[in-house]
Design an enzyme around this catalytic site. Structure first.
Site, PDB file in Angstrom:
ATOM      1  N   HIS A  65      24.089 -13.405   3.952  1.00 55.26           N
ATOM      2  CA  HIS A  65      23.150 -14.336   4.561  1.00 55.26           C
ATOM      3  C   HIS A  65      23.933 -15.022   5.690  1.00 55.26           C
ATOM      4  O   HIS A  65      24.330 -16.177   5.580  1.00 55.26           O
ATOM      5  CB  HIS A  65      22.695 -15.353   3.499  1.00 55.26           C
ATOM      6  CG  HIS A  65      21.523 -16.191   3.925  1.00 55.26           C
ATOM      7  ND1 HIS A  65      20.978 -16.138   5.185  1.00 55.26           N
ATOM      8  CD2 HIS A  65      20.806 -17.112   3.235  1.00 55.26           C
ATOM      9  CE1 HIS A  65      19.965 -16.995   5.250  1.00 55.26           C
ATOM     10  NE2 HIS A  65      19.838 -17.590   4.079  1.00 55.26           N
TER      11      HIS A  65
ATOM     12  N   LYS B 289       0.829  -1.212   0.000  1.00 57.71           N
ATOM     13  CA  LYS B 289       0.000   0.000   0.000  1.00 57.71           C
ATOM     14  C   LYS B 289       0.859   1.257   0.000  1.00 57.71           C
ATOM     15  O   LYS B 289       0.363   2.350   0.234  1.00 57.71           O
ATOM     16  CB  LYS B 289      -0.911   0.010   1.233  1.00 57.71           C
ATOM     17  CG  LYS B 289      -1.947  -1.093   1.250  1.00 57.71           C
ATOM     18  CD  LYS B 289      -2.726  -1.058   2.562  1.00 57.71           C
ATOM     19  CE  LYS B 289      -3.434  -2.371   2.809  1.00 57.71           C
ATOM     20  NZ  LYS B 289      -3.682  -2.577   4.246  1.00 57.71           N
TER      21      LYS B 289
END
Lengths: 421, 313
Positions: free
Chosen positions: B136, B86
């Site tokens: 990572h 949004k």
């Protein structure tokens, strides 16, 4: 209205003299040891007086993107930095690709009344790289130079036609040299730091390929190409070669490209994200030497204001660019302190050379008959460049809240005092 | 034992001692994971949000299990179901969730540096579960744990990582960690997948797969993607498998007891044939198992340090 500047170190591109400057109306009327009574007197002892700086590359975001900057705040930042003439780029909204926008920009700057602007007209309609904009009408309205800055003209045929057309109108092309495909989605220099950070790199060659191409288009057409924000050693070598052929080419460098290296990006700080990106130490040294030896003719800030919301995001999504009008003087003076060149050369690359490139022969020098565009600079003052000093609507610079040395104290534009520290 | 840091965003700035502390702690948690009741009350009352902006099953599940076994409340937040679609900014999203009283974020994001960006803008602890092509760290830690478990040591081992090095956060984290631990790392892959300037990795970049595999204790194959950001880096997966994939003959160049690793998910028949993925030398499932213990260790060490600080205050 007349002003007398007393006890000045008057620095021109070719010599420095001690003396006074008498300003009548918008022009300098006398320079030397003067004894004049009927005038406002400014004592300039301990400071240098230089011709008003000319910045060939700014973004004032007006019309359309006034939340970042407008012509009024841009003008205020300019005069605070000692800059009295600016060339705002065409990537406004709508794009400055027609005389109405050009006229709007000039009129607004006149109304603000702090600096002269010569809006840069777009080369192609909407900066889309395909169809020529109404270059002639913009030229008549007051544009001297043309550029799709921010976007390169990738089609060589379009660039050739633009060059031919602009040459016929005695205009200049400002080349934003970037091979869009090779640069891809890159966000920092392609090299050691992109390897470490995992951020996608923009190779130096993305800039150099288009510089090489535009040197050749200048050869083909005879048009004046001015290379914007040159950032790599390879670009400098190409421009040097182009000049050795006697071609009609000039170039500029931005202060951040001779002050900072790609190493800053280890922080992922978006205030170090610009296009072209910060490069290596070797590139920085090459740029400094090129400014010294004249391969690069002038210094332009690429003042690129962005709202905090456009910088306070993921690195890949952050806008490219930093503001630069008020850091131009201290960062360039640093090269004088490093003995790369002297203070006369400072004037040459910040005012005299741009005036010659743009054929604005009424400025760029302190001499009788020239426009009274002057900056009075304290070379030794150390200070923190903070929000109290910043006059831009935006604050996107890695130099904010950093210690700087050398500051513009008073700016006079066409005989009027337009800024006092 | 604790870590004197708020976040684990990458291994580039983590010391050798810190890495060894994490690995030792993980050994203890591995023992817990083998019990009948695989749960300790250590982090009861703590809330961990798995903030995943990029799809993941293995890593997210592993973190979720790790949190739950420490008795923390773990909540999964995925971007597709979130307000980011949004138009909410990343930091607004983080701050909003933080306001609900979150102690730790485990974050995966598709942009390099964005987990560090989050860590700098939240009071909560942050663990990087993969950021773009950057790092990572917990994957590398579980790789190291598995290697140490199988080989009994880390220093002096020969390790080859083969595949898309440029775009691999696993390769980056491992390169930083292995350099600190005295592991001899070799990299290999198509030139379109090796960074132009690879010297920061401080390791050898090989010119053939045979050279990469030769005398190795560990061979780590990376998952291959044909294109990155719409740019084809390879002509075809078939060609990749022939030129850059591991096979039985090539494996013979390695040490007899070499182990085969893969961060998953495997493209069977591309970087690894099924024959090797499932063979005795393959430790791929051990990696997944150890992932839980290693993540428990990281979560524990970061939050415990916080508890000590609170006591002192």
């Amino acid at each position: 209205m007349s002003i007398l500047l007393k006890n000045c170190n008057i620095v021109n591109f070719d010599k420095t003299i001690n003396g006074d400057i008498f300003i009548e109306g918008d022009k300098i009327s006398q320079v030397g040891k003067l004894d004049i009574k009927m005038a406002e007197v400014i004592d300039c002892s301990g400071k240098i007086v230089v011709p008003g700086l000319i910045d060939m590359h700014v973004h004032f975001r007006d019309p359309g993107l006034e939340y970042k900057e407008d012509i009024e705040t841009g003008s205020k930042a300019a005069v605070a930095g000692g800059v009295t003439t600016c060339l705002p780029m065409a990537n406004t909204k709508p794009v400055n690709d027609n005389s109405y926008i050009t006229t709007y920009m000039i009129d607004k700057a006149k109304k603000v009344g702090l600096i002269d602007i010569y809006p840069v007209g777009a080369i192609t309609k909407g900066l889309d790289g395909n169809e020529l904009a109404e270059i002639g009408e913009m030229r008549s309205a007051g544009a001297i130079a043309f550029s799709d800055d921010g976007k390169p003209v990738m089609n060589s045929e379009v660039m050739r036609r633009a060059a031919e057309y602009i040459k016929g109108l005695d205009g200049i092309i400002l080349s934003h040299s970037e091979d869009k495909d090779l640069a891809g989605k890159g966000v920092i220099n392609d090299g050691k730091i992109s390897t470490i950070t995992g951020l996608k790199g923009i190779p130096a060659e993305a800039e150099e390929i288009i510089i090489a191409r535009d040197i050749l288009i200048s050869k083909l057409t005879g048009a004046h190409f001015h290379f914007c924000h040159v950032s790599t050693k390879g670009s400098v070598d190409l421009i040097r070669y182009g000049k050795s052929l006697g071609l009609n080419i000039t170039a500029e460098a931005a202060p951040h490209h001779f002050s900072l290296t790609e190493d800053e990006l280890l922080s992922y700080d978006t205030n170090f994200k610009m296009n072209p990106p910060l490069r290596t130490r070797e590139d920085v040294e090459a740029i400094k030497n090129a400014i010294k030896d004249g391969t690069i003719d002038c210094i332009a800030t690429d003042h690129a204001p962005h709202h905090r919301d456009e910088k306070f995001v993921e690195f890949d999504l952050a806008a490219f660019g930093i503001i630069g009008l008020q850091t131009l003087v201290p960062l360039t003076l640093e090269l004088v302190r490093q003995n790369i060149f002297d203070i006369n050369h400072f004037v040459k690359v910040t005012s005299y050379n741009p005036s010659r490139i743009l054929k604005l022969n009424d400025r760029g020098e302190i001499a009788p008959g020239k426009l009274a565009d002057l900056a009075i600079i304290d070379m030794d003052k150390e200070y923190i460049f903070d929000e109290n000093l910043n006059r831009s609507k935006s604050s996107n610079t890695p130099f904010l809240n950093k210690k700087l040395k050398g500051i513009n104290c008073i700016t006079i534009k066409s005989g009027k005092i337009v800024y006092q520290l | 034992m604790s870590l004197s840091r708020k976040d684990l965003t990458g291994l580039i700035d983590v010391s050798k001692d810190e890495i060894l502390t994490i690995l030792e702690t993980a050994e203890k948690f591995k023992e817990i994971n083998q019990r009948e009741i695989k749960k300790v009350p250590t982090l009861k009352g703590k809330t961990i949000v798995n903030l995943f902006f990029e799809p993941s099953t293995r890593t997210r599940t592993s973190f979720e299990i790790a949190g739950k076994r420490l008795s923390a409340d773990t909540i999964n937040f995925t971007a597709s179901a979130s307000s980011t679609t949004k138009g909410e900014t990343l930091i607004d999203t983080v701050k909003n969730i933080e306001s609900m009283g979150v102690d730790m974020f485990v974050v995966r994001h598709y942009y390099s540096g964005s987990v560090k960006f989050i860590a700098e803008n939240t009071r909560a602890h942050v663990i990087n579960a993969g950021d773009g092509t950057n790092e990572h760290p917990t994957q590398s830690l579980l790789d190291l744990f598995t290697i140490k478990e199988k080989k009994g040591r880390l220093e002096g081992l020969n390790v080859a990582i083969i595949g898309d090095i440029t775009h691999s956060r696993v390769a980056r984290s491992n390169a930083w960690a292995m350099k600190k631990l005295g592991i001899n790392l070799k990299l290999y892959g198509p030139n379109t997948m090796i960074p132009k300037d690879y010297e920061p990795f401080g390791c050898t970049v090989c010119s053939s797969i045979d050279e990469a595999v030769e005398d190795c204790d560990v061979i780590m194959m990376l998952r291959i993607q044909l294109e990155r950001q719409g740019i084809a880096l390879l002509p075809s997966l078939k060609e990749y498998s022939k030129l850059f994939g591991l096979n039985k003959d090539r494996l013979k160049k390695a040490k007899k007891d070499a182990i085969i690793m893969h961060p998953g998910p495997i493209n069977r028949g591309v970087e690894l044939p099924s024959l090797l993925a499932d063979c005795e030398q393959s430790v791929i499932l051990d990696q997944v198992e150890n992932g839980v213990a290693v993540r428990m260790a990281v979560i524990y060490l970061l939050t415990i340090q916080n508890a000590n600080q609170k006591l002192e205050a």
